[in-house]
Design an enzyme around this catalytic site. Structure first.
Site, PDB file in Angstrom:
ATOM      1  N   ASP A  39       0.817  -1.221   0.000  1.00  0.00           N
ATOM      2  CA  ASP A  39       0.000   0.000   0.000  1.00  0.00           C
ATOM      3  C   ASP A  39       0.854   1.277   0.000  1.00  0.00           C
ATOM      4  O   ASP A  39       2.077   1.231   0.180  1.00  0.00           O
ATOM      5  CB  ASP A  39      -0.903  -0.032   1.241  1.00  0.00           C
ATOM      6  CG  ASP A  39      -2.163   0.790   1.084  1.00  0.00           C
ATOM      7  OD1 ASP A  39      -2.279   1.569   0.114  1.00  0.00           O
ATOM      8  OD2 ASP A  39      -3.053   0.653   1.953  1.00  0.00           O
TER       9      ASP A  39
ATOM     10  N   LYS B  34      -1.739  -8.025  -5.455  1.00  0.00           N
ATOM     11  CA  LYS B  34      -2.342  -8.299  -4.152  1.00  0.00           C
ATOM     12  C   LYS B  34      -3.549  -7.369  -4.028  1.00  0.00           C
ATOM     13  O   LYS B  34      -3.416  -6.146  -4.080  1.00  0.00           O
ATOM     14  CB  LYS B  34      -1.351  -8.038  -3.021  1.00  0.00           C
ATOM     15  CG  LYS B  34      -1.965  -8.193  -1.627  1.00  0.00           C
ATOM     16  CD  LYS B  34      -0.964  -7.839  -0.540  1.00  0.00           C
ATOM     17  CE  LYS B  34      -1.631  -7.850   0.838  1.00  0.00           C
ATOM     18  NZ  LYS B  34      -0.663  -7.457   1.906  1.00  0.00           N
TER      19      LYS B  34
ATOM     20  N   ASP C  90      -6.791  -6.187  -1.897  1.00  0.00           N
ATOM     21  CA  ASP C  90      -7.277  -6.142  -0.517  1.00  0.00           C
ATOM     22  C   ASP C  90      -8.795  -5.948  -0.454  1.00  0.00           C
ATOM     23  O   ASP C  90      -9.494  -6.001  -1.473  1.00  0.00           O
ATOM     24  CB  ASP C  90      -6.530  -5.028   0.225  1.00  0.00           C
ATOM     25  CG  ASP C  90      -6.153  -5.412   1.639  1.00  0.00           C
ATOM     26  OD1 ASP C  90      -6.890  -6.187   2.278  1.00  0.00           O
ATOM     27  OD2 ASP C  90      -5.115  -4.923   2.132  1.00  0.00           O
TER      28      ASP C  90
ATOM     29  N   ARG D  31      -6.565 -15.174   0.870  1.00  0.00           N
ATOM     30  CA  ARG D  31      -6.315 -15.117   2.310  1.00  0.00           C
ATOM     31  C   ARG D  31      -7.449 -15.786   3.056  1.00  0.00           C
ATOM     32  O   ARG D  31      -8.616 -15.591   2.731  1.00  0.00           O
ATOM     33  CB  ARG D  31      -6.184 -13.661   2.742  1.00  0.00           C
ATOM     34  CG  ARG D  31      -4.796 -13.062   2.476  1.00  0.00           C
ATOM     35  CD  ARG D  31      -3.838 -13.341   3.613  1.00  0.00           C
ATOM     36  NE  ARG D  31      -4.382 -12.778   4.827  1.00  0.00           N
ATOM     37  CZ  ARG D  31      -4.294 -11.485   5.139  1.00  0.00           C
ATOM     38  NH1 ARG D  31      -3.677 -10.640   4.333  1.00  0.00           N
ATOM     39  NH2 ARG D  31      -4.810 -11.035   6.255  1.00  0.00           N
TER      40      ARG D  31
ATOM     41  N   ASP E  51      -5.094 -10.403   9.399  1.00  0.00           N
ATOM     42  CA  ASP E  51      -3.670 -10.124   9.199  1.00  0.00           C
ATOM     43  C   ASP E  51      -2.797 -10.767  10.282  1.00  0.00           C
ATOM     44  O   ASP E  51      -3.087 -10.664  11.482  1.00  0.00           O
ATOM     45  CB  ASP E  51      -3.407  -8.616   9.220  1.00  0.00           C
ATOM     46  CG  ASP E  51      -4.038  -7.899   8.040  1.00  0.00           C
ATOM     47  OD1 ASP E  51      -4.493  -8.577   7.103  1.00  0.00           O
ATOM     48  OD2 ASP E  51      -4.078  -6.651   8.062  1.00  0.00           O
TER      49      ASP E  51
END
Length: 506
Positions: free
Chosen positions: A74, A150, A152, A208, A212
């Site tokens: 990010d 990636k 999110d 995922r 986290d």
């Protein structure tokens, strides 16, 4: 390459890998490996960071071991350009030469370049997200030379809470990436919300499965809820999740992974400094065993020799990159008294099939004994437990065979060798000269860019097979003293005693 040709080749690759049920982009036939800046550095990103890290990945021999993608997380943009179709703008102070130049530098090293965005209005850091801009952003990344995304889940504007809703939101980006004609590995990062293991494999290369990860072994944090026997059914995945929390959640969904699509337990914490060496060894072993992507999350520029030696264990990486693509499964979880094993530290046994490295028809077997207790403990694993999937209640035919037991951590690179590698790179000003086996010795170093892990296993390369410790006889048991918060990790290889052959002789 034209998009039509790319998709034909990708689909053929997937089918040849026995992977007709997974996403057909031809990527991640084994779990992806690489590095991401977030765990260690957060928003402290720049082109210098990426290029220096990429050079060190080469210098330290990590590229040769399979760590391929350099992923920028990010905080890299400054918004959208209203005068240019609202395309994303890279921060000119952090990336003065632009992203395409960074990608070119990384590609010249033989590595892949990864980017980050979110399937929301904003990224998790509050920057411009890609929801509603999927096609535009996918084309931008393809033009820059991006090889990995990636993606999110922050600021998703309520487009969640149902598997169909979440799948549709993430499938939009999957279609946009495929339409570019550029092979871009798609790493879906929705934290396990709406059960992505049920639908992720048809659109993404990994997904995922939890909140986290944090540099905890077993520390409880209320921001990562859902401990216990129903931890897989977690409506609030959270963050600051410990290794054991994630391990327990993974146990319920290991069967969902396959070549081309993998359960992602989040990035590795090895080298970030808050766990012990023993805990990092167990963490790395577990992620490898369940076929999670191995994405380093430490600052490679300040790596310690002990951490480099963990990340360099080819025998463990070979488990992760095994051609079968079969995840280990948990056989049991116990505590040495009457407590509920989900209520605190426990002993765990995991096992799973690996590609055969003998001349027979019997697959190798992985065995992990994990000690979550606070003291060293003798752990036992019977062949009946290890081969439970092949026959319940001691009926598996493998129980009547003998097995060579190989310790996968016995040949771990020494700290002195690791320090020599680090020092050599520093002495040459990080010149990307590559790791020199003649000068620094050959302890535990394997070159997967010259011989794949599949070929190395077929050739019975000893760097991938571990060190023989014993042979367990038919009906026998493996026993090991396992350190507190530690692991014993073995590869079992067939050593004779096929029951069917005995019956034929009778």
């Amino acid at each position: 390459m034209a998009r039509t040709n790319f998709l034909i080749i990708a689909a053929a690759t997937a089918l040849l890998a026995g992977n007709a049920g997974a996403v057909d982009n031809g990527l991640a036939i084994t779990p992806q490996m690489g590095w991401d800046n977030w765990n260690a550095l957060g928003c402290d990103v720049s082109e210098d960071l990426l290029v220096e890290t990429a050079n060190l990945i080469v210098d330290y021999g990590l590229k040769d071991l399979g760590y391929h993608y350099v992923v920028l997380d990010d905080c890299w943009s400054v918004g959208r350009n209203a005068s240019n179709n609202n395309s994303l703008i890279a921060d000119p102070e952090k990336f003065p030469r632009g992203m395409a130049a960074v990608a070119e530098d990384i590609h010249e090293l033989g590595l892949g370049f990864g980017m980050y965005s979110s399937a929301g209005k904003y990224t998790c850091g509050g920057y411009a997200g890609s929801l509603g801009y999927e096609e535009l952003d996918a084309n931008t990344w393809a033009e820059w030379g991006v090889d990995y995304l990636k993606y999110d889940n922050c600021y998703n504007e309520g487009q969640a809470g149902d598997q169909k809703i979440s799948e549709a939101r993430y499938a939009t980006m999957a279609k946009a990436l495929n339409a570019t004609g550029r092979p871009i590995l798609y790493s879906l990062c929705n934290w396990g919300e709406d059960y992505p293991w049920n639908w992720g494999s048809t659109i993404a290369n990994s997904w995922r499965i939890t909140g986290d990860v944090f540099d905890f072994w077993d520390t409880y944090d209320a921001r990562c809820p859902c401990e216990g026997a129903d931890s897989w059914d977690c409506s609030l995945p959270g963050f600051h999740c410990s290794i054991t929390n994630i391990m327990n959640k993974a146990a319920f969904v290991v069967s969902k992974a396959q070549p081309g699509g993998w359960n992602d337990l989040d990035m590795l914490e090895v080298g970030n400094g808050a766990m012990t060496d023993t805990e990092y060894v167990a963490h790395f072993s577990m992620w490898a065993a369940v076929k999670s992507p191995l994405i380093m999350g430490n600052d490679i520029r300040t790596i310690l020799p002990s951490d480099l030696s963990i990340l360099s264990n080819a025998a463990v990486i070979a488990v992760n990159q095994d051609p079968l693509g079969s995840s280990a499964s948990r056989r049991w979880m116990r505590v040495p008294d009457s407590r509920d094993p989900y209520s605190g530290p426990a002993l765990q046994l995991w096992s799973g099939s690996l590609k055969s490295t003998t001349d027979g028809d019997h697959n190798d077997m992985l065995v992990l004994m994990i000690n979550g207790l606070d003291e060293a403990t003798t752990m036992n694993a019977t062949l009946a437990d290890i081969f439970a999937d092949s026959g319940p209640n001691g009926k598996a035919p493998q129980i009547q065979m003998s097995w060579e037991v190989r310790d996968l951590w016995a040949n771990r690179m020494s700290n002195a060798t690791a320090m020599g590698i680090i020092s050599a790179s520093n002495a040459t000003g990080n010149a990307t000269t590559g790791w020199n086996a003649t000068t620094y010795g050959g302890e535990g170093r394997y070159n997967a860019t010259k011989m794949s892990y599949a070929d190395g296993l077929a050739e019975k390369n000893e760097l991938l097979l571990g060190n023989v410790t014993m042979t367990v006889q038919a009906g026998g048991m493996i026993s090991a003293i396992v350190e507190a918060h530690g692991v014993a990790m073995y590869r079992l290889r067939y050593a004779g005693g096929d029951v069917k052959r005995k019956r034929d002789e009778l």
